[in-house]
Design a protein around this motif. Structure first.
Motif, PDB file in Angstrom:
ATOM      1  N   LYS A 142       0.178  36.584  18.012  1.00 40.53           N
ATOM      2  CA  LYS A 142      -0.320  37.893  17.571  1.00 40.53           C
ATOM      3  C   LYS A 142      -0.712  38.751  18.773  1.00 40.53           C
ATOM      4  N   ASN A 143      -1.341  38.132  19.778  1.00 41.04           N
ATOM      5  CA  ASN A 143      -1.692  38.879  20.994  1.00 41.04           C
ATOM      6  C   ASN A 143      -0.448  39.475  21.632  1.00 41.04           C
ATOM      7  N   LEU A 144       0.585  38.659  21.786  1.00 38.02           N
ATOM      8  CA  LEU A 144       1.811  39.145  22.423  1.00 38.02           C
ATOM      9  C   LEU A 144       2.531  40.167  21.550  1.00 38.02           C
ATOM     10  N   ALA A 145       2.515  39.957  20.244  1.00 36.87           N
ATOM     11  CA  ALA A 145       3.152  40.925  19.338  1.00 36.87           C
ATOM     12  C   ALA A 145       2.473  42.288  19.470  1.00 36.87           C
ATOM     13  N   ARG A 146       1.154  42.288  19.524  1.00 35.09           N
ATOM     14  CA  ARG A 146       0.404  43.536  19.661  1.00 35.09           C
ATOM     15  C   ARG A 146       0.780  44.248  20.961  1.00 35.09           C
ATOM     16  N   LEU A 147       0.877  43.489  22.034  1.00 35.30           N
ATOM     17  CA  LEU A 147       1.173  44.081  23.343  1.00 35.30           C
ATOM     18  C   LEU A 147       2.612  44.565  23.471  1.00 35.30           C
ATOM     19  N   THR A 148       3.525  43.937  22.748  1.00 32.72           N
ATOM     20  CA  THR A 148       4.937  44.315  22.839  1.00 32.72           C
ATOM     21  C   THR A 148       5.363  45.271  21.737  1.00 32.72           C
ATOM     22  N   GLY A 149       4.458  45.538  20.800  1.00 27.54           N
ATOM     23  CA  GLY A 149       4.795  46.434  19.697  1.00 27.54           C
ATOM     24  C   GLY A 149       5.571  45.747  18.587  1.00 27.54           C
ATOM     25  N   ALA A 150       5.635  44.418  18.619  1.00 33.14           N
ATOM     26  CA  ALA A 150       6.339  43.679  17.569  1.00 33.14           C
ATOM     27  C   ALA A 150       5.476  43.609  16.316  1.00 33.14           C
ATOM     28  N   ASP A 151       6.120  43.296  15.219  1.00 32.04           N
ATOM     29  CA  ASP A 151       5.431  43.138  13.941  1.00 32.04           C
ATOM     30  C   ASP A 151       4.421  41.997  14.065  1.00 32.04           C
ATOM     31  N   GLN A 152       3.172  42.264  13.681  1.00 30.38           N
ATOM     32  CA  GLN A 152       2.118  41.264  13.807  1.00 30.38           C
ATOM     33  C   GLN A 152       1.881  40.484  12.515  1.00 30.38           C
ATOM     34  N   THR A 153       2.582  40.825  11.457  1.00 27.98           N
ATOM     35  CA  THR A 153       2.362  40.121  10.206  1.00 27.98           C
ATOM     36  C   THR A 153       2.921  38.709  10.282  1.00 27.98           C
ATOM     37  N   GLY A 154       2.319  37.829   9.511  1.00 28.56           N
ATOM     38  CA  GLY A 154       2.782  36.452   9.457  1.00 28.56           C
ATOM     39  C   GLY A 154       2.098  35.537  10.444  1.00 28.56           C
ATOM     40  N   PHE A 155       1.185  36.073  11.257  1.00 27.81           N
ATOM     41  CA  PHE A 155       0.493  35.232  12.224  1.00 27.81           C
ATOM     42  C   PHE A 155      -0.867  34.772  11.710  1.00 27.81           C
ATOM     43  N   GLU A 156      -1.236  35.218  10.520  1.00 30.06           N
ATOM     44  CA  GLU A 156      -2.499  34.789   9.950  1.00 30.06           C
ATOM     45  C   GLU A 156      -2.271  33.446   9.255  1.00 30.06           C
ATOM     46  N   GLY A 157      -3.360  32.712   9.034  1.00 34.49           N
ATOM     47  CA  GLY A 157      -3.274  31.456   8.293  1.00 34.49           C
ATOM     48  C   GLY A 157      -3.020  31.743   6.827  1.00 34.49           C
ATOM     49  N   GLU A 158      -2.688  30.692   6.072  1.00 32.05           N
ATOM     50  CA  GLU A 158      -2.434  30.870   4.641  1.00 32.05           C
ATOM     51  C   GLU A 158      -3.662  31.430   3.941  1.00 32.05           C
ATOM     52  N   SER A 159      -4.845  31.002   4.398  1.00 32.76           N
ATOM     53  CA  SER A 159      -6.085  31.567   3.879  1.00 32.76           C
ATOM     54  C   SER A 159      -7.140  31.437   4.957  1.00 32.76           C
TER      55      SER A 159
END
Length: 181
Positions: A142-159
């Protein structure tokens, strides 16, 4: 290899991650070749098996690749009769991809293969360690996605409760961190 030869990134988390990733990809690739597939193709089949038919744009977003990359993989899978492409009624510019019956069977075989490789990867890890590793890798991604502008969804846990037994490393004594390194 000589004992005194040291890896350049011996203390780097990134180096360890790259090495583990390469070895995981190699092991998965060997097993995929037994199914007549190449590395990367399984991700398309798994995404379609999980989410159902989707547009090329949605597929590219889920896989975190550019649309031409997704399109090329879909073309190869289409030639293998594992996926089908259909234009959207009323808008021929929109193409939806879906699994064929053979594609669904192949996706089930991939799930079994993936479980096998994951068991090999995590041999000797207890459930707490597995959860901790998964959470930390998601956070790093998620950190790298944020920095590269990539989609950040899907990096959270199931709950949020999934990791309730997780103790952040900064809350652990130094000796406990050294034992897990």
């Amino acid at each position: 290899m000589d004992k005194d030869v040291k890896h350049p990134g011996g203390k780097s988390v990134g180096w360890a991650l790259v090495q583990a990733s390469r070895l995981h990809r190699s092991r998965t690739g060997d097993k995929l070749s037994d199914l007549g597939l190449f590395a990367g193709q399984e991700q398309v089949l798994q995404a379609l098996a999980t989410s159902g038919p989707m547009t090329m744009g949605d597929l590219a977003a889920i896989l975190r690749v550019r649309p031409p990359t997704a399109s090329k993989t879909v073309s190869r899978l289409s030639a293998l009769k594992l996926v089908e492409r259909h234009t959207e009624p009323g808008d021929a510019r929109v193409v939806r991809v879906k699994l064929t019956k053979d594609g669904k069977r192949k996706a089930a075989a991939i799930d079994a293969l993936w479980d096998e490789v994951e068991a090999e990867l995590l041999e000797g890890f207890d459930n707490k360690e597995r959860k901790r590793l998964r959470k930390l890798l998601r956070k790093a991604a998620k950190n790298l996605a944020r920095l590269t502008g990539a989609d950040q969804t899907g990096f959270e846990g199931e709950s949020d409760d999934e990791f309730e037994d997780f103790t952040p490393p900064e809350a652990e004594p130094e000796s406990a961190l050294a034992a897990t390194a």
